[in-house]
Scaffold this motif. Structure first.
Motif, PDB file in Angstrom:
ATOM      1  N   TRP A 151      20.561  54.957   3.713  1.00 47.32           N
ATOM      2  CA  TRP A 151      21.839  54.595   3.107  1.00 47.32           C
ATOM      3  C   TRP A 151      21.946  55.020   1.651  1.00 47.32           C
ATOM      4  CZ3 TRP A 151      25.956  54.261   5.777  1.00 47.32           C
ATOM      5  CH2 TRP A 151      25.832  53.974   7.140  1.00 47.32           C
ATOM      6  N   GLN A 152      20.790  55.192   1.015  1.00 48.04           N
ATOM      7  CA  GLN A 152      20.846  55.713  -0.367  1.00 48.04           C
ATOM      8  C   GLN A 152      21.298  57.166  -0.364  1.00 48.04           C
ATOM      9  OE1 GLN A 152      17.083  54.915  -2.207  1.00 48.04           O
ATOM     10  NE2 GLN A 152      17.694  52.826  -2.725  1.00 48.04           N
ATOM     11  N   GLU A 153      20.804  57.898   0.627  1.00 48.77           N
ATOM     12  CA  GLU A 153      21.214  59.298   0.742  1.00 48.77           C
ATOM     13  C   GLU A 153      22.718  59.384   1.065  1.00 48.77           C
ATOM     14  OE1 GLU A 153      19.031  61.387   3.792  1.00 48.77           O
ATOM     15  OE2 GLU A 153      20.131  63.248   3.410  1.00 48.77           O
ATOM     16  N   VAL A 154      23.187  58.482   1.914  1.00 47.11           N
ATOM     17  CA  VAL A 154      24.620  58.494   2.245  1.00 47.11           C
ATOM     18  C   VAL A 154      25.426  58.167   0.986  1.00 47.11           C
ATOM     19  CG1 VAL A 154      26.411  57.665   3.807  1.00 47.11           C
ATOM     20  CG2 VAL A 154      24.028  57.659   4.570  1.00 47.11           C
ATOM     21  N   ALA A 155      24.965  57.155   0.240  1.00 50.36           N
ATOM     22  CA  ALA A 155      25.682  56.764  -0.986  1.00 50.36           C
ATOM     23  C   ALA A 155      25.745  57.942  -1.953  1.00 50.36           C
ATOM     24  CB  ALA A 155      24.992  55.564  -1.634  1.00 50.36           C
ATOM     25  N   ALA A 156      24.666  58.704  -2.011  1.00 50.71           N
ATOM     26  CA  ALA A 156      24.626  59.838  -2.943  1.00 50.71           C
ATOM     27  C   ALA A 156      25.588  60.949  -2.512  1.00 50.71           C
ATOM     28  CB  ALA A 156      23.205  60.382  -3.033  1.00 50.71           C
ATOM     29  N   ALA A 157      25.958  60.958  -1.236  1.00 52.60           N
ATOM     30  CA  ALA A 157      26.864  62.008  -0.740  1.00 52.60           C
ATOM     31  C   ALA A 157      28.340  61.659  -0.973  1.00 52.60           C
ATOM     32  CB  ALA A 157      26.622  62.231   0.752  1.00 52.60           C
ATOM     33  N   VAL A 158      28.603  60.395  -1.319  1.00 53.45           N
ATOM     34  CA  VAL A 158      29.998  59.959  -1.508  1.00 53.45           C
ATOM     35  C   VAL A 158      30.473  60.377  -2.896  1.00 53.45           C
ATOM     36  CG1 VAL A 158      31.474  57.903  -1.780  1.00 53.45           C
ATOM     37  CG2 VAL A 158      29.799  58.010   0.082  1.00 53.45           C
ATOM     38  N   ASN A 159      31.686  60.893  -2.968  1.00 45.50           N
ATOM     39  CA  ASN A 159      32.291  61.180  -4.272  1.00 45.50           C
ATOM     40  C   ASN A 159      33.807  61.025  -4.145  1.00 45.50           C
ATOM     41  OD1 ASN A 159      33.526  63.644  -3.374  1.00 45.50           O
ATOM     42  ND2 ASN A 159      31.516  64.621  -3.513  1.00 45.50           N
ATOM     43  N   ALA A 160      34.529  61.390  -5.181  1.00 43.15           N
ATOM     44  CA  ALA A 160      35.976  61.158  -5.196  1.00 43.15           C
ATOM     45  C   ALA A 160      36.703  61.975  -4.127  1.00 43.15           C
ATOM     46  CB  ALA A 160      36.524  61.504  -6.579  1.00 43.15           C
ATOM     47  N   ALA A 187      29.616  49.048   5.213  1.00 44.82           N
ATOM     48  CA  ALA A 187      30.704  48.260   4.610  1.00 44.82           C
ATOM     49  C   ALA A 187      30.559  48.214   3.089  1.00 44.82           C
ATOM     50  CB  ALA A 187      30.708  46.840   5.198  1.00 44.82           C
ATOM     51  N   ARG A 188      29.325  48.018   2.621  1.00 42.32           N
ATOM     52  CA  ARG A 188      29.094  47.989   1.159  1.00 42.32           C
ATOM     53  C   ARG A 188      29.466  49.327   0.526  1.00 42.32           C
ATOM     54  NH1 ARG A 188      24.606  44.945   2.619  1.00 42.32           N
ATOM     55  NH2 ARG A 188      23.212  46.756   2.663  1.00 42.32           N
ATOM     56  N   LEU A 189      29.143  50.385   1.252  1.00 42.78           N
ATOM     57  CA  LEU A 189      29.353  51.730   0.718  1.00 42.78           C
ATOM     58  C   LEU A 189      30.836  52.056   0.536  1.00 42.78           C
ATOM     59  CD1 LEU A 189      27.638  54.287   0.130  1.00 42.78           C
ATOM     60  CD2 LEU A 189      28.214  55.028   2.430  1.00 42.78           C
ATOM     61  N   ALA A 216      35.130  47.812  15.214  1.00 40.21           N
ATOM     62  CA  ALA A 216      36.183  46.816  15.434  1.00 40.21           C
ATOM     63  C   ALA A 216      35.706  45.389  15.166  1.00 40.21           C
ATOM     64  CB  ALA A 216      36.695  46.922  16.868  1.00 40.21           C
ATOM     65  N   ARG A 217      34.394  45.186  15.062  1.00 36.64           N
ATOM     66  CA  ARG A 217      33.881  43.804  15.001  1.00 36.64           C
ATOM     67  C   ARG A 217      34.240  43.047  13.728  1.00 36.64           C
ATOM     68  NH1 ARG A 217      30.232  41.844  18.841  1.00 36.64           N
ATOM     69  NH2 ARG A 217      29.272  43.461  20.110  1.00 36.64           N
ATOM     70  N   THR A 218      34.278  43.737  12.588  1.00 41.09           N
ATOM     71  CA  THR A 218      34.574  42.988  11.360  1.00 41.09           C
ATOM     72  C   THR A 218      35.889  43.473  10.761  1.00 41.09           C
ATOM     73  OG1 THR A 218      33.423  44.553   9.923  1.00 41.09           O
ATOM     74  CG2 THR A 218      32.116  42.728  10.792  1.00 41.09           C
ATOM     75  N   ALA A 219      36.649  42.512  10.204  1.00 40.22           N
ATOM     76  CA  ALA A 219      37.959  42.850   9.643  1.00 40.22           C
ATOM     77  C   ALA A 219      37.801  43.880   8.538  1.00 40.22           C
ATOM     78  CB  ALA A 219      38.633  41.588   9.111  1.00 40.22           C
ATOM     79  N   GLU A 220      36.733  43.742   7.771  1.00 42.56           N
ATOM     80  CA  GLU A 220      36.556  44.640   6.631  1.00 42.56           C
ATOM     81  C   GLU A 220      36.456  46.109   7.073  1.00 42.56           C
ATOM     82  OE1 GLU A 220      32.982  44.012   4.344  1.00 42.56           O
ATOM     83  OE2 GLU A 220      33.837  45.067   2.616  1.00 42.56           O
ATOM     84  N   LEU A 221      35.702  46.364   8.129  1.00 43.09           N
ATOM     85  CA  LEU A 221      35.570  47.748   8.610  1.00 43.09           C
ATOM     86  C   LEU A 221      36.787  48.168   9.437  1.00 43.09           C
ATOM     87  CD1 LEU A 221      31.769  47.859   9.490  1.00 43.09           C
ATOM     88  CD2 LEU A 221      32.945  49.022   7.600  1.00 43.09           C
ATOM     89  N   ARG A 222      37.266  47.228  10.259  1.00 45.67           N
ATOM     90  CA  ARG A 222      38.404  47.518  11.151  1.00 45.67           C
ATOM     91  C   ARG A 222      39.608  48.053  10.365  1.00 45.67           C
ATOM     92  NH1 ARG A 222      37.913  42.715  13.627  1.00 45.67           N
ATOM     93  NH2 ARG A 222      39.605  41.623  12.610  1.00 45.67           N
ATOM     94  N   GLU A 223      39.837  47.467   9.203  1.00 43.33           N
ATOM     95  CA  GLU A 223      41.031  47.809   8.418  1.00 43.33           C
ATOM     96  C   GLU A 223      41.098  49.265   8.006  1.00 43.33           C
ATOM     97  OE1 GLU A 223      40.776  45.096   5.162  1.00 43.33           O
ATOM     98  OE2 GLU A 223      41.500  43.440   6.415  1.00 43.33           O
ATOM     99  N   ARG A 224      39.972  49.945   7.983  1.00 40.61           N
ATOM    100  CA  ARG A 224      39.973  51.344   7.526  1.00 40.61           C
ATOM    101  C   ARG A 224      39.461  52.286   8.611  1.00 40.61           C
ATOM    102  NH1 ARG A 224      37.501  52.168   2.650  1.00 40.61           N
ATOM    103  NH2 ARG A 224      37.454  50.040   1.901  1.00 40.61           N
TER     104      ARG A 224
END
Ligand code: PMP
Ligand code: GLN
Length: 383
Positions: A151-160, A187-189, A216-224
């Motif tokens: 997940w650190q590698e995934v976080a490092a791949a995220v940008n604007a 979800a944190r990411l 679909a299980r959590t509202a936080e992820l489902r919304e996006r």
């Protein structure tokens, strides 16, 4: 007359490995454990319901988003399994297979210059779909044998520029299943970003450990999220090309803008037949995991005493195997050799690697009758 010269929109794309290997299997009379499809029939009552609707007038255009009874049956199933209530009118769309749903979701979201994070091994339809929209895939390579995301590698791949993350669980071809911890990390990411998630959940009912962690299980992820599943996998009807996409109303509205001009709608009698079948036998999908667990175990037993080394398989109907005790061919060459010389067709895993990484692994499909699996086992033990 000279043929028109067309500058390719997809210059590096050839024919899909699934078509290539199935064709090779049939040319050489090999047992086809390559392309993923069952060699057994769907339920006769499902066939009866589709025939019924074909003979009783359901032969013209159904509504654009799918027939109401099927969308209702989908929404009920999803609520029962994942505790999420999707609105039948504005949040459920029936599609022409998961491939079309994935393509449509990508086309609805990705603009030129956008980045889309994908995990490799990656299902072969994602990258061309991203490229056709002018987007760029950012590929996170997962390493064998566990193929778990870092997940650190995934976080490092995220940008604007990150527009979307595509995930596939249970995963084709590795058979890995994302855990609740993976979903929490995801979800944190994406929290406090506009990143859209595309969940390829076509094997949602085929898992052998824990549970299926749907977006679909959590509202936080489902919304996006766009959540895609396929009736092809669940009801042994890959040739019908029928699936669905769930998404909140605003995302579904954009999805349907593309869907209506892409396919408009989907085979009418199949939709009504599936709706009847789902209502009559809501437990069918729940039994799929134990049905395929027995096939997985049977196939793994068949390979005991062979020189293939089996990787873990926690979901899907695919089994990966290492073949370095047999020879040191590149995996594509090994797959051709096994098909032509040994009579069993498989998929080389490098076909799922955009950078062509060869882990020396091939994929077997065990969605087959025991007779097929034992005939294949006999050939494979002799390799
Ligand atoms: N995604 C994955 C991971 C798949 O394995 C498949 C088909 N095997 C699809 C999408 C496409 O599904 P469909 O046949 O419904 O288009
Ligand atoms: N998804 C199937 C597989 O992984 C193949 C589907 C296709 O041929 N496009 O084998």
């Amino acid at each position: 007359m000279a043929a028109a010269q067309l500058p390719s929109r997809l210059p590096s794309v050839g024919t899909t490995i699934f078509t290539v290997m199935s064709r090779l299997a049939s040319e050489h009379g090999a047992i086809n454990l390559s392309q993923g499809f069952p060699d057994f029939s769907p339920s006769s009552s499902l066939l009866e319901r589709v025939t019924h609707h074909m003979q009783n007038g359901a032969n013209q255009y159904p509504p654009m988003a799918g027939v109401a009874p099927l969308r209702e049956a989908i929404a009920e199933k999803v609520e029962r399994l994942y505790g999420a209530r999707y609105d039948v009118e504005s949040e459920v769309t029936v599609t022409a297979g998961a491939t079309q749903a994935l393509f449509t979701a990508i086309a609805a979201c990705v603009r030129p210059g956008d980045e889309v994070i994908v995990f490799a091994p990656v299902y072969d339809s994602y990258l061309p779909a991203i490229t056709l929209q002018g987007g760029t895939a950012k590929v996170i390579n997962l390493a064998p044998p566990a193929f778990r995301p870092d997940w650190q590698e995934v976080a490092a791949a995220v940008n604007a520029r990150t527009r979307m993350i595509i995930l596939n669980t249970p995963h084709n071809p590795t058979g890995t299943v994302w855990t609740a911890e993976d979903m929490a990390a995801l979800a944190r990411l994406v929290r406090d970003t506009d990143i859209v998630l595309l969940g390829d959940e076509v094997y949602e009912h085929i898992f052998y450990t824990g549970r299926h962690e749907s977006l679909a299980r959590t509202a936080e992820l489902r919304e996006r999220s766009f959540v895609v599943s396929s009736f092809g996998k669940t009801y042994h009807i890959t040739g019908w090309k029928i699936a669905y996409c769930l998404a909140p109303a605003a995302l579904t509205a954009e999805f349907r803008k593309v869907h209506q001009f892409n396919v408009f709608t989907v085979h009418h009698p199949s939709q009504l037949g599936l709706a009847d079948f789902m209502r009559a036998d809501p437990g069918f999908a729940d039994g799929l995991a134990s049905f395929y667990r027995a096939k997985r175990d049977f196939f793994r037993q068949q390979l005991e005493g062979s020189r293939f080394e089996l990787l873990p398989c926690d979901g899907t109907y695919f089994q990966l195997a290492r073949y370095d005790r047999i020879n040191d061919m590149p995996d594509t060459e090994f797959a051709r050799w096994l098909t032509i010389e040994k009579g069993v067709a498989v998929i080389p895993v490098s076909a799922f690697m955009p950078d062509g990484t060869d882990h020396g692994l091939v994929r077997f499909c065990f969605a087959k009758n025991e007779a097929t699996l034992s005939a294949a086992g006999e050939k494979l033990r002799a390799v």
